[in-house]
Design a protein around this motif. Sequence first.
Motif, PDB file in Angstrom:
ATOM      1  N   ALA A 112     -16.050  -8.479   4.414  1.00 28.43           N
ATOM      2  CA  ALA A 112     -15.795  -7.313   3.957  1.00 28.43           C
ATOM      3  C   ALA A 112     -16.100  -6.354   5.098  1.00 28.43           C
ATOM      4  N   THR A 113     -15.345  -5.109   4.828  1.00 26.22           N
ATOM      5  CA  THR A 113     -15.735  -4.052   5.868  1.00 26.22           C
ATOM      6  C   THR A 113     -15.877  -2.624   5.045  1.00 26.22           C
ATOM      7  N   ALA A 114     -16.677  -1.732   5.143  1.00 26.75           N
ATOM      8  CA  ALA A 114     -16.690  -0.422   4.514  1.00 26.75           C
ATOM      9  C   ALA A 114     -16.808   0.456   5.634  1.00 26.75           C
ATOM     10  N   GLN A 115     -16.043   1.568   5.527  1.00 24.27           N
ATOM     11  CA  GLN A 115     -16.306   2.727   6.446  1.00 24.27           C
ATOM     12  C   GLN A 115     -15.899   3.845   5.818  1.00 24.27           C
ATOM     13  N   THR A 116     -16.954   4.940   6.326  1.00 22.72           N
ATOM     14  CA  THR A 116     -16.649   6.247   5.743  1.00 22.72           C
ATOM     15  C   THR A 116     -16.714   7.330   6.857  1.00 22.72           C
ATOM     16  N   GLY A 117     -16.159   8.458   6.768  1.00 26.51           N
ATOM     17  CA  GLY A 117     -16.124   9.354   7.755  1.00 26.51           C
ATOM     18  C   GLY A 117     -15.919  10.942   7.345  1.00 26.51           C
ATOM     19  N   LEU A 118     -16.168  11.774   8.143  1.00 27.18           N
ATOM     20  CA  LEU A 118     -15.719  13.164   7.844  1.00 27.18           C
ATOM     21  C   LEU A 118     -15.350  13.737   9.234  1.00 27.18           C
ATOM     22  N   ARG A 119     -14.265  14.485   9.077  1.00 24.04           N
ATOM     23  CA  ARG A 119     -13.875  15.202  10.186  1.00 24.04           C
ATOM     24  C   ARG A 119     -13.434  16.662   9.771  1.00 24.04           C
TER      25      ARG A 119
ATOM     26  N   ARG B  22     -10.151  23.199   8.714  1.00 18.37           N
ATOM     27  CA  ARG B  22      -9.819  21.847   8.040  1.00 18.37           C
ATOM     28  C   ARG B  22     -10.988  20.985   7.918  1.00 18.37           C
ATOM     29  N   LEU B  23     -11.022  20.409   6.660  1.00 21.60           N
ATOM     30  CA  LEU B  23     -12.043  19.408   6.656  1.00 21.60           C
ATOM     31  C   LEU B  23     -11.416  17.985   5.827  1.00 21.60           C
ATOM     32  N   VAL B  24     -11.572  16.933   6.547  1.00 21.24           N
ATOM     33  CA  VAL B  24     -11.117  15.823   6.274  1.00 21.24           C
ATOM     34  C   VAL B  24     -12.240  14.372   5.898  1.00 21.24           C
ATOM     35  N   PRO B  25     -12.428  14.415   4.659  1.00 22.40           N
ATOM     36  CA  PRO B  25     -13.378  13.347   4.376  1.00 22.40           C
ATOM     37  C   PRO B  25     -12.663  12.136   4.182  1.00 22.40           C
ATOM     38  N   SER B  26     -13.089  11.035   4.347  1.00 18.68           N
ATOM     39  CA  SER B  26     -12.289   9.602   4.233  1.00 18.68           C
ATOM     40  C   SER B  26     -13.133   8.716   3.995  1.00 18.68           C
ATOM     41  N   GLY B  27     -12.364   7.374   3.381  1.00 26.00           N
ATOM     42  CA  GLY B  27     -13.190   6.300   3.219  1.00 26.00           C
ATOM     43  C   GLY B  27     -12.271   5.079   3.319  1.00 26.00           C
ATOM     44  N   LEU B  28     -12.741   3.778   3.557  1.00 26.98           N
ATOM     45  CA  LEU B  28     -11.964   2.661   3.717  1.00 26.98           C
ATOM     46  C   LEU B  28     -12.786   1.316   3.521  1.00 26.98           C
ATOM     47  N   ALA B  29     -12.043   0.710   2.803  1.00 33.07           N
ATOM     48  CA  ALA B  29     -12.798  -0.885   2.304  1.00 33.07           C
ATOM     49  C   ALA B  29     -11.695  -1.994   2.416  1.00 33.07           C
ATOM     50  N   THR B  30     -12.100  -2.868   3.550  1.00 32.45           N
ATOM     51  CA  THR B  30     -11.390  -3.941   3.905  1.00 32.45           C
ATOM     52  C   THR B  30     -11.933  -5.416   3.248  1.00 32.45           C
ATOM     53  N   LEU B  31     -10.996  -6.297   2.866  1.00 31.39           N
ATOM     54  CA  LEU B  31     -11.524  -7.560   2.276  1.00 31.39           C
ATOM     55  C   LEU B  31     -10.491  -8.573   2.943  1.00 31.39           C
ATOM     56  N   ARG B  32     -11.078  -9.323   3.789  1.00 30.02           N
ATOM     57  CA  ARG B  32     -10.280 -10.396   4.427  1.00 30.02           C
ATOM     58  C   ARG B  32     -10.652 -11.731   4.092  1.00 30.02           C
ATOM     59  N   TRP B  33      -9.982 -12.587   3.780  1.00 30.84           N
ATOM     60  CA  TRP B  33     -10.201 -14.212   3.742  1.00 30.84           C
ATOM     61  C   TRP B  33      -9.782 -15.273   4.626  1.00 30.84           C
ATOM     62  N   PRO B  34     -10.386 -15.291   5.781  1.00 30.21           N
ATOM     63  CA  PRO B  34      -9.931 -16.337   6.936  1.00 30.21           C
ATOM     64  C   PRO B  34      -9.837 -17.559   6.645  1.00 30.21           C
ATOM     65  N   LEU B  35      -8.792 -18.247   6.605  1.00 32.32           N
ATOM     66  CA  LEU B  35      -8.828 -19.862   6.202  1.00 32.32           C
ATOM     67  C   LEU B  35      -8.130 -20.702   7.316  1.00 32.32           C
TER      68      LEU B  35
ATOM     69  N   GLU C  95      -4.661 -15.646   7.027  1.00 30.77           N
ATOM     70  CA  GLU C  95      -5.680 -14.406   6.729  1.00 30.77           C
ATOM     71  C   GLU C  95      -5.095 -13.636   5.958  1.00 30.77           C
ATOM     72  N   PRO C  96      -5.271 -13.827   4.618  1.00 22.59           N
ATOM     73  CA  PRO C  96      -4.863 -12.654   3.796  1.00 22.59           C
ATOM     74  C   PRO C  96      -5.921 -11.462   3.978  1.00 22.59           C
ATOM     75  N   THR C  97      -5.334 -10.048   3.857  1.00 20.71           N
ATOM     76  CA  THR C  97      -6.034  -9.090   4.015  1.00 20.71           C
ATOM     77  C   THR C  97      -5.608  -7.760   2.903  1.00 20.71           C
ATOM     78  N   LEU C  98      -6.671  -7.114   2.546  1.00 16.05           N
ATOM     79  CA  LEU C  98      -6.383  -6.244   1.520  1.00 16.05           C
ATOM     80  C   LEU C  98      -7.314  -4.819   2.329  1.00 16.05           C
ATOM     81  N   THR C  99      -6.547  -3.715   2.317  1.00 14.73           N
ATOM     82  CA  THR C  99      -7.364  -2.332   2.687  1.00 14.73           C
ATOM     83  C   THR C  99      -7.227  -1.255   1.858  1.00 14.73           C
ATOM     84  N   LEU C 100      -8.150  -0.749   1.211  1.00 17.69           N
ATOM     85  CA  LEU C 100      -7.903   0.432   0.153  1.00 17.69           C
ATOM     86  C   LEU C 100      -8.904   1.504   0.782  1.00 17.69           C
TER      87      LEU C 100
END
Length: 701
Positions: free
Chosen positions: A403-410, A428-441, A457-462
């Motif tokens: 799992a990967t979690a990422q957040t940022g502000l620009r 201009r202000l740009v807040p952002s966030g990201l979550a990734t789930l990978r399952w390497p087999l 490796e199936p992967t989902l990124t929200l």
Amino acid sequence: MRWLVLILLLLPQLARAQNVATLVADHVTLSADDRLIASGNVVAFFVGTRLRASQIIYDRSADRLIITGPITLQDAAGDVLTADSGDLDPRLENGILLGARIVLDQQLQLAANQIDRRDGRYLQLYRSTASSCRVCGTRAPLWEIRAEKVTHDTLEQQLYFENATFLVRGLPLFWLPAMRLPDPTLDRATGFLIPRQRSTSQLGTGIKLPYFITLGDHADMTLSPYVSAQTRTMELELRRAFASGSVTVRGAVSDDTLQDDLRSYLFATGAFSLPDNYKLQFNVETVSDKAYLLDYDYDDKDRLESGLSLVRVTNTSLNELRFSYFQTLREVETNASLPPIIGEVRREARMQPGFGGTLSYATSIDTAYRPDTTDGSAGRDVTRAGGRADWRRDVILPGGFVATAQTGLRSDIYQVRDDSAYPGTDLRLVPSGLATLRWPLARQVGARQGVARHLIEPTLTLSWAAVHGASPPNEDSTRSEFDPANLFDRSRFTGQDAVETGTQLAAGLTWTRLGPAGGASSLTFGRVFRDRAQPDFTPSSGLDGTDSDWLVSGQYTTAGGFLIELRGLFDDDIETTRTDGRARWSNERLAVGATYIWQGRDQAENRFDTISEWTLDSGFQLTETLRMSADARYNVAADRPVQAGLGFTWQNECVTLAVSASRRYTASTSVDPTTTFGLVGSLSGFSTGRSAKGPAAQCRQ
């Protein structure tokens, strides 16, 4: 039984210089007249020079060596001299050799009735023959130079011919009273290079005669006059090396019948290493008119870029300053549409905070400037200053999930000039966030034939991002492509001006296989789903609309040198948005490469016609001495060729001959179709590059 005698032949001057000669022989005797006679496998050494002979007689009273052959003399540089007999001083620097032959650097051989050795530097050959070809039996070599006298200056690495005749298979072609050629050990010296013949349908038949000029140990210049019935051209290449970098300048000036005015171009590049790990690079590209580079086959660029950059990269930071000036050579494009002047200052850094993860931050300023002051996009100037901060952390979960979690502000501040459609200054202000789930087999398959390793490796990124404030003009993100590298990115725009907003889900699957014999294959499949469309993406990017196109990308390679790589973008109706691919196969005798690209019409990218093109590049070693090359580019959409070329190179141990023909079919208001023929020939052995086999190659029985 062989016995070894070491005799030090010490002359008074040699004793003062502490130089000695060493003699090894089977038999050594001292005659009544004070002569030292060595016979049987005689070898003499003196200051890096080795002499082999059947017999050597040292006459102490005359201070001479009388040598009986066969003689082999090899100096410290590796040059080999053979002779029937000789009379030399003990230093092996002065004397006479009869029936001698020299092989220089295993490439060029010179034979003479008599060779005089002078001052350890000069070799004077009388009634000599020079060639780098095989000399087999009584058959004349492919080429040779016969001269009344040849002087070899071993210090300057030059050969001076007097009363010389050039022959091909024993047939005299031309005579010269005197000429100078470099020996094969010389790396660089002032003089003429190999002439090149060039014939084109626009400029006629002409010849280029390059003249190389050394400017010290660290600089040189090449002047190449190019003359035909339609042009008078002077080409220039200047190179200069410094302790911390180098500079290269290429250019030309032409007076031809294609245009009334003088035509010219100048390309210059430089790279320097500065203190504190900074790298300075610059390049200058300018041309007098849009067709000049293609007319003379100098370059096929359709945009020129002159720029300056200063960059410092460390393990945790990046400092960068860039300035660029663009000049378009396209018929349907203006400099103002690019825009022509771009400047950027940027700093990025990362750190490992105490609470875990990785914290990265950046600040930057960039500007796009157009000299025109017209209100609107033709005269618009944009300056942006901004900063961002991102935090990221990767976690391995039970079951092998990653799992990967990422957040940022620009934040960005924009200033827009000469375009009333946008406010002069905006934030201009740009807040952002990201979550990734990978399952390497991972799995291994096989045993007796070797093990193949598979990874699925199936992967989902929200991800989510929002824009508060300005909606600036899009200057740096007008061209985006959907590919495996950005499938799971938070934003797929190439620059800073455009931002992907809203919520999006990227889903994909990647499969990789490593074969037991060294081959490999991979496949990527994925798509992006959004809650809102992104208007800055063009239709042919594959990213417009709420749902992206389906991305399919694959690659297959073998240990035998075969590669095929494909990528395609398809909509829900399996209609192609874009596809491209390349294939390559190479081995010792063959190298073949092909590429294909297809793109549909897209007015947003100023592409009003479908692009469908094949490109082929190949080389074939037909025989041991003959190689063929071919290249072609075909416009499938227009059903016409774009360009084609064919070349043959014939090379043996002493001659290289290359002929080529090419045709450029494209035409515009400034460029006409052109056919070009080329012819280049060179003789090995005179600093033209080491031959494939050298003159010492064995003659076929």
